[in-house]
Design an enzyme around this catalytic site. Structure first.
Site, short mmCIF file in Angstrom:
data_model
loop_
_atom_site.label_atom_id
_atom_site.label_comp_id
_atom_site.label_asym_id
_atom_site.label_seq_id
_atom_site.Cartn_x
_atom_site.Cartn_y
_atom_site.Cartn_z
N TRP A 136 -8.07 6.67 -5.51
CA TRP A 136 -7.62 5.38 -4.99
C TRP A 136 -8.69 4.32 -5.16
CZ3 TRP A 136 -2.64 5.11 -4.08
CH2 TRP A 136 -1.95 6.26 -3.69
N HIS A 187 0.81 -1.22 0.00
CA HIS A 187 0.00 0.00 0.00
C HIS A 187 0.84 1.27 0.00
CE1 HIS A 187 -3.69 -2.19 0.29
NE2 HIS A 187 -3.34 -2.76 1.43
N ILE A 223 0.74 6.86 0.01
CA ILE A 223 0.18 5.79 0.82
C ILE A 223 -1.28 5.59 0.46
CG2 ILE A 223 -0.29 4.99 3.18
CD1 ILE A 223 1.89 7.10 4.05
N CYS A 224 -1.65 4.38 0.16
CA CYS A 224 -3.05 4.04 -0.13
C CYS A 224 -3.66 3.49 1.16
CB CYS A 224 -3.11 3.00 -1.26
SG CYS A 224 -4.78 2.54 -1.72
N LEU A 225 -4.26 4.39 1.93
CA LEU A 225 -4.86 4.05 3.22
C LEU A 225 -6.13 4.87 3.35
CD1 LEU A 225 -4.55 2.49 5.94
CD2 LEU A 225 -3.30 4.49 6.80
#
Length: 150
Positions: free
Chosen positions: A143, A79, A86-88
């Site tokens: 995202w 992620h 950051i893919c959160l």
């Protein structure tokens, strides 16, 4: 004004009782750009490693999330992209004003601790190619949170 007040309060609390494995490196409580160091948790693939995060707060904070990126050498994680994005989901559509910079750092540390091997996201190369052209920040990314188990 409310943003600065909130940041001062959070900064003082963060310095007083930092989460385990997290250090706030920014000393200025009025700064809208914080640098935080996180240490890989023991018994994880990142044990013994440290990473720096940059948290940038807009004047809409806490009603909009901070922009959070890894600096320099981001961890190889499903992620985290090579540019530190950051893919959160809590950094985007699942943000809540009840969250704090400290709780964001804990979530990122938890995200790092949840994997059993180091690997880049499956779409890292295509994401990086698009990013090199646009140079947009992670908050302008659409995202696809397709894998909440990693």
């Amino acid at each position: 004004m409310a943003t600065k007040r909130r940041l001062k309060t959070e900064h003082a609390q963060f310095k007083k009782t930092p989460p385990e494995g997290v250090t706030l490196l920014t000393d200025d409580p009025t700064s809208t750009r914080w640098i935080v160091q996180i240490a890989g948790a023991p018994n994880t693939v990142y044990a013994g490693e440290t990473f720096q995060l940059q948290l940038s707060f807009s004047d809409k904070y806490p009603f909009s999330p901070p922009e959070v990126i890894f600096l320099d050498n981001p961890p190889q994680h499903p992620h985290v992209y090579k540019n530190g994005h950051i893919c959160l989901s809590i950094l985007y559509q699942e943000w809540s004003p009840a969250l704090t910079a400290s709780s964001v750092c804990v979530s990122i540390l938890s995200m790092l601790s949840s994997v059993s091997k180091k690997e880049w996201p499956i779409d890292n190369d295509s994401y990086m190619a698009r990013w090199r052209i646009s140079r947009h920040g992670p908050q302008k990314t659409l995202w696809d949170f397709h894998d909440d188990t990693v």
